[in-house]
Scaffold this motif. Structure first.
Motif, PDB file in Angstrom:
ATOM      1  N   TYR A   1       0.843  -1.193   0.000  1.00  0.00           N
ATOM      2  CA  TYR A   1       0.000   0.000   0.000  1.00  0.00           C
ATOM      3  C   TYR A   1       0.876   1.240   0.000  1.00  0.00           C
ATOM      4  O   TYR A   1       2.059   1.187   0.322  1.00  0.00           O
ATOM      5  CB  TYR A   1      -0.945   0.004   1.207  1.00  0.00           C
TER       6      TYR A   1
ATOM      7  N   VAL B   1      -9.306  -0.735   7.118  1.00  0.00           N
ATOM      8  CA  VAL B   1      -9.346  -1.222   5.746  1.00  0.00           C
ATOM      9  C   VAL B   1      -8.481  -0.321   4.873  1.00  0.00           C
ATOM     10  O   VAL B   1      -8.689   0.890   4.805  1.00  0.00           O
ATOM     11  CB  VAL B   1     -10.795  -1.269   5.212  1.00  0.00           C
TER      12      VAL B   1
ATOM     13  N   THR C   1      -6.480   0.318   0.992  1.00  0.00           N
ATOM     14  CA  THR C   1      -6.552   0.020  -0.435  1.00  0.00           C
ATOM     15  C   THR C   1      -5.149  -0.289  -0.906  1.00  0.00           C
ATOM     16  O   THR C   1      -4.257   0.553  -0.806  1.00  0.00           O
ATOM     17  CB  THR C   1      -7.126   1.213  -1.221  1.00  0.00           C
TER      18      THR C   1
ATOM     19  N   LYS D   1      -9.080  -4.104  -1.474  1.00  0.00           N
ATOM     20  CA  LYS D   1      -9.293  -3.537  -0.139  1.00  0.00           C
ATOM     21  C   LYS D   1      -9.155  -4.685   0.852  1.00  0.00           C
ATOM     22  O   LYS D   1      -9.702  -5.761   0.643  1.00  0.00           O
ATOM     23  CB  LYS D   1     -10.661  -2.897  -0.050  1.00  0.00           C
ATOM     24  N   TYR D   2      -8.398  -4.442   1.916  1.00  0.00           N
ATOM     25  CA  TYR D   2      -8.159  -5.494   2.898  1.00  0.00           C
ATOM     26  C   TYR D   2      -7.916  -4.870   4.264  1.00  0.00           C
ATOM     27  O   TYR D   2      -7.440  -3.749   4.370  1.00  0.00           O
ATOM     28  CB  TYR D   2      -6.957  -6.354   2.484  1.00  0.00           C
TER      29      TYR D   2
END
Length: 65
Positions: free
Chosen positions: A12, A25, A27, A33-34
């Motif tokens: 990220y 969360v 991106t 998205k995690y």
């Protein structure tokens, strides 16, 4: 493979997410998205799209890599 390792496999932008908190969360560079669960030094599995995008001079968000 645990879900923690899978989550840690994405990269990220550190400028978009300067101080992520557990469960936040994020991106990933690849657009996934995690939830963030901390950094892993050497994840067993890495997202191939994130690996490729992390080496780009500019991320999709516009920040420099």
């Amino acid at each position: 493979m645990s879900t923690d390792v899978e989550r840690a496999a994405h990269a990220y932008c550190p400028r978009c997410h300067p101080d992520p908190r557990p469960g936040e969360v994020l991106t990933a560079l690849c657009g996934a998205k995690y939830p963030y669960w901390g950094r892993r030094d050497r994840p067993v599995n890495q997202c191939p799209a994130c690996v490729r995008l992390a080496s780009a001079p500019v991320f999709a968000c516009g920040h420099s890599g």
